[in-house]
Motif scaffolding. Structure first.
Motif, PDB file in Angstrom:
ATOM      1  N   SER A   1       0.809  -1.224   0.000  1.00  0.00           N
ATOM      2  CA  SER A   1       0.000   0.000   0.000  1.00  0.00           C
ATOM      3  C   SER A   1       0.841   1.273   0.000  1.00  0.00           C
ATOM      4  N   GLY A   2       2.178   1.157   0.000  1.00  0.00           N
ATOM      5  CA  GLY A   2       3.039   2.333   0.029  1.00  0.00           C
ATOM      6  C   GLY A   2       3.102   3.035  -1.317  1.00  0.00           C
ATOM      7  N   ASN A   3       3.883   4.121  -1.346  1.00  0.00           N
ATOM      8  CA  ASN A   3       4.050   4.896  -2.568  1.00  0.00           C
ATOM      9  C   ASN A   3       4.978   4.159  -3.523  1.00  0.00           C
ATOM     10  N   TRP A   4       4.472   3.805  -4.694  1.00  0.00           N
ATOM     11  CA  TRP A   4       5.246   3.031  -5.651  1.00  0.00           C
ATOM     12  C   TRP A   4       6.368   3.854  -6.276  1.00  0.00           C
ATOM     13  N   GLU A   5       6.171   5.151  -6.457  1.00  0.00           N
ATOM     14  CA  GLU A   5       7.155   5.977  -7.143  1.00  0.00           C
ATOM     15  C   GLU A   5       8.458   6.095  -6.366  1.00  0.00           C
ATOM     16  N   THR A   6       8.399   6.025  -5.050  1.00  0.00           N
ATOM     17  CA  THR A   6       9.598   6.177  -4.222  1.00  0.00           C
ATOM     18  C   THR A   6      10.060   4.860  -3.599  1.00  0.00           C
ATOM     19  N   SER A   7       9.502   3.749  -4.037  1.00  0.00           N
ATOM     20  CA  SER A   7       9.844   2.470  -3.432  1.00  0.00           C
ATOM     21  C   SER A   7      11.153   1.921  -4.008  1.00  0.00           C
ATOM     22  N   ALA A   8      11.830   1.096  -3.219  1.00  0.00           N
ATOM     23  CA  ALA A   8      13.073   0.466  -3.673  1.00  0.00           C
ATOM     24  C   ALA A   8      12.801  -0.582  -4.752  1.00  0.00           C
ATOM     25  N   LEU A   9      11.613  -1.186  -4.730  1.00  0.00           N
ATOM     26  CA  LEU A   9      11.278  -2.185  -5.740  1.00  0.00           C
ATOM     27  C   LEU A   9      11.170  -1.552  -7.128  1.00  0.00           C
ATOM     28  N   ARG A  10      10.640  -0.345  -7.196  1.00  0.00           N
ATOM     29  CA  ARG A  10      10.549   0.352  -8.479  1.00  0.00           C
ATOM     30  C   ARG A  10      11.944   0.638  -9.039  1.00  0.00           C
ATOM     31  N   LEU A  11      12.893   0.969  -8.154  1.00  0.00           N
ATOM     32  CA  LEU A  11      14.267   1.191  -8.607  1.00  0.00           C
ATOM     33  C   LEU A  11      14.871  -0.093  -9.170  1.00  0.00           C
ATOM     34  N   LYS A  12      14.536  -1.245  -8.573  1.00  0.00           N
ATOM     35  CA  LYS A  12      15.008  -2.520  -9.108  1.00  0.00           C
ATOM     36  C   LYS A  12      14.411  -2.776 -10.487  1.00  0.00           C
ATOM     37  N   PHE A  13      13.134  -2.442 -10.668  1.00  0.00           N
ATOM     38  CA  PHE A  13      12.510  -2.602 -11.981  1.00  0.00           C
ATOM     39  C   PHE A  13      13.216  -1.738 -13.020  1.00  0.00           C
ATOM     40  N   ILE A  14      13.542  -0.501 -12.651  1.00  0.00           N
ATOM     41  CA  ILE A  14      14.209   0.402 -13.589  1.00  0.00           C
ATOM     42  C   ILE A  14      15.592  -0.121 -13.938  1.00  0.00           C
ATOM     43  N   ARG A  15      16.341  -0.592 -12.938  1.00  0.00           N
ATOM     44  CA  ARG A  15      17.678  -1.114 -13.205  1.00  0.00           C
ATOM     45  C   ARG A  15      17.628  -2.407 -13.993  1.00  0.00           C
ATOM     46  N   ALA A  16      16.515  -3.133 -13.917  1.00  0.00           N
ATOM     47  CA  ALA A  16      16.347  -4.333 -14.733  1.00  0.00           C
ATOM     48  C   ALA A  16      15.862  -4.018 -16.144  1.00  0.00           C
ATOM     49  N   GLY A  17      15.621  -2.732 -16.439  1.00  0.00           N
ATOM     50  CA  GLY A  17      15.163  -2.332 -17.753  1.00  0.00           C
ATOM     51  C   GLY A  17      13.671  -2.477 -17.966  1.00  0.00           C
ATOM     52  N   ILE A  18      12.901  -2.597 -16.878  1.00  0.00           N
ATOM     53  CA  ILE A  18      11.456  -2.775 -16.960  1.00  0.00           C
ATOM     54  C   ILE A  18      10.797  -1.459 -16.550  1.00  0.00           C
ATOM     55  N   ARG A  19      10.212  -0.776 -17.495  1.00  0.00           N
ATOM     56  CA  ARG A  19       9.588   0.525 -17.222  1.00  0.00           C
ATOM     57  C   ARG A  19       8.095   0.542 -17.516  1.00  0.00           C
ATOM     58  N   SER A  20       7.546  -0.588 -17.889  1.00  0.00           N
ATOM     59  CA  SER A  20       6.127  -0.647 -18.198  1.00  0.00           C
ATOM     60  C   SER A  20       5.298  -0.595 -16.913  1.00  0.00           C
ATOM     61  N   ASP A  21       4.171   0.074 -16.990  1.00  0.00           N
ATOM     62  CA  ASP A  21       3.272   0.138 -15.833  1.00  0.00           C
ATOM     63  C   ASP A  21       2.631  -1.213 -15.536  1.00  0.00           C
ATOM     64  N   ASP A  22       2.560  -2.068 -16.558  1.00  0.00           N
ATOM     65  CA  ASP A  22       1.959  -3.382 -16.353  1.00  0.00           C
ATOM     66  C   ASP A  22       2.885  -4.347 -15.621  1.00  0.00           C
ATOM     67  N   ALA A  23       4.187  -4.003 -15.558  1.00  0.00           N
ATOM     68  CA  ALA A  23       5.140  -4.931 -14.939  1.00  0.00           C
ATOM     69  C   ALA A  23       4.845  -5.124 -13.458  1.00  0.00           C
ATOM     70  N   ARG A  24       4.437  -4.059 -12.777  1.00  0.00           N
ATOM     71  CA  ARG A  24       4.129  -4.193 -11.355  1.00  0.00           C
ATOM     72  C   ARG A  24       2.947  -5.119 -11.139  1.00  0.00           C
ATOM     73  N   ILE A  25       1.924  -4.998 -11.983  1.00  0.00           N
ATOM     74  CA  ILE A  25       0.740  -5.854 -11.850  1.00  0.00           C
ATOM     75  C   ILE A  25       1.110  -7.314 -12.095  1.00  0.00           C
ATOM     76  N   ILE A  26       1.917  -7.562 -13.134  1.00  0.00           N
ATOM     77  CA  ILE A  26       2.337  -8.928 -13.440  1.00  0.00           C
ATOM     78  C   ILE A  26       3.180  -9.493 -12.311  1.00  0.00           C
ATOM     79  N   TYR A  27       4.067  -8.671 -11.751  1.00  0.00           N
ATOM     80  CA  TYR A  27       4.963  -9.121 -10.690  1.00  0.00           C
ATOM     81  C   TYR A  27       4.184  -9.562  -9.456  1.00  0.00           C
ATOM     82  N   PHE A  28       3.305  -8.708  -8.981  1.00  0.00           N
ATOM     83  CA  PHE A  28       2.549  -9.051  -7.771  1.00  0.00           C
ATOM     84  C   PHE A  28       1.492 -10.117  -8.046  1.00  0.00           C
ATOM     85  N   GLY A  29       0.991 -10.173  -9.294  1.00  0.00           N
ATOM     86  CA  GLY A  29       0.080 -11.255  -9.637  1.00  0.00           C
ATOM     87  C   GLY A  29       0.765 -12.611  -9.607  1.00  0.00           C
TER      88      GLY A  29
END
Length: 303
Positions: free
Chosen positions: A62-90
């Motif tokens: 429920s935290g802020n996704w824009e400032t989360s450490a997980l979002r930084l991992k997605f960016i460093r992995a080259g994943i910038r799609s908004d759907d990636a978070r939904i797929i990941y948690f799904g």
């Protein structure tokens, strides 16, 4: 009896991992998809969102996704799609259930009776399914960061050549991004995003800081700091880049020498465990067989 469920569990896990690695696109495939506009990737992403999207809410924080450490991992992995978070948690919600069902069927097929051991196997399998998306994300991030780390010294040399040829820093970054794409599309994309950020009106300092943050490579962090200090104090960017490129080459040579020194130590274990016994069997095998054929008749005759 206890060994069979363990073997079945590891066989299923390794099979799924091998299937993922087989289906994972190579660098050439990724570049071809990027050149074609990424329509296949968009179709695959939308399909996955429609399948696992309803389950993503169960494990999404429920935290802020824009400032989360997980979002930084997605960016460093080259994943910038908004759907990636939904797929990941799904997947973090569905994989434990799928692994649990597969382990249950495997244990039942193996004839394993229910009990504490049965429950332990199921819990371990579910834990593996929950951790697997984290492991895959970390693997993708490490692979991309390593690619940028290995190709950044060449990019620094190209940037120095462009600066000494009379180009400005912004034009040099754009030129290097075009040339380095043949070796590393990840580094080229990051340099191109930095140039776009500067063109959009952002300061060079913030753009270079974001470049270092997105890549996570120590040398790029030093590179951004060096350029910001050269811009702040008015020193020559060409001289700073020349010293920086020479230091990068020395570091790369030192790392290569360090890895070369470690090779004999790393080769010791497979040499002793796998190669040395085979050599002993090849050398000593015929002699042992001849001794057995000679001594056994003598012993039988003497008895």
């Amino acid at each position: 009896m206890l060994l069979l469920p363990i073997l079945v569990f590891f066989a299923v896990t390794l099979g799924l991992a091998a299937l993922f690695l087989w289906l994972a696109p190579s660098r050439t495939t990724q570049r071809l998809r990027a050149m074609s506009g990424g329509q296949d990737q968009a179709t695959w992403s939308s399909t996955m969102v429609s399948l696992v999207g309803p389950f993503a809410r169960l494990s999404s924080p429920s935290g802020n996704w824009e400032t989360s450490a997980l979002r930084l991992k997605f960016i460093r992995a080259g994943i910038r799609s908004d759907d990636a978070r939904i797929i990941y948690f799904g997947l973090k919600t569905l994989l434990p259930v799928v692994f649990l069902a597969l382990a249950y069927l495997a244990l039942q097929a193996a004839g394993y009776r229910q009990g504490m051991g049965f429950l332990l196997y199921l819990l371990v399998t579910a834990a593996v399914g929950c951790v697997l998306p984290n492991v895959l994300l970390h693997w993708m991030m490490r692979r991309r960061v390593r690619e940028m780390f290995e190709n950044f010294p060449d990019a620094a040399d190209l940037l120095l050549i462009c600066i000494e040829a009379g180009l400005g820093l912004d034009a040099s970054l754009l030129r290097v991004a075009e040339e380095i794409r043949l070796k590393s599309s990840a580094l080229a994309d990051e340099l191109h995003l930095t140039n776009l950020e500067i063109r959009a009106g952002g300061t060079r300092e913030s753009a270079l800081h974001n470049l270092a943050l997105r890549t996570g490579v120590e040398e790029i962090v030093t590179f951004a700091t060096m350029l910001n200090q050269a811009d702040k104090f008015g020193t020559s960017i060409g001289d700073s880049l020349r010293v920086f490129s020479e230091d990068l080459r020395n570091k790369r040579q030192a790392r290569a020498e360090e890895k070369a020194v470690k090779v004999p130590t790393k080769m010791l274990f497979p040499l002793v465990v796998f190669i040395f016994p085979a050599i002993v069997m090849v050398i000593m095998g015929p002699a042992v067989i001849r001794l057995v054929r000679t001594i056994l008749p003598m012993l039988n005759g003497g008895g």
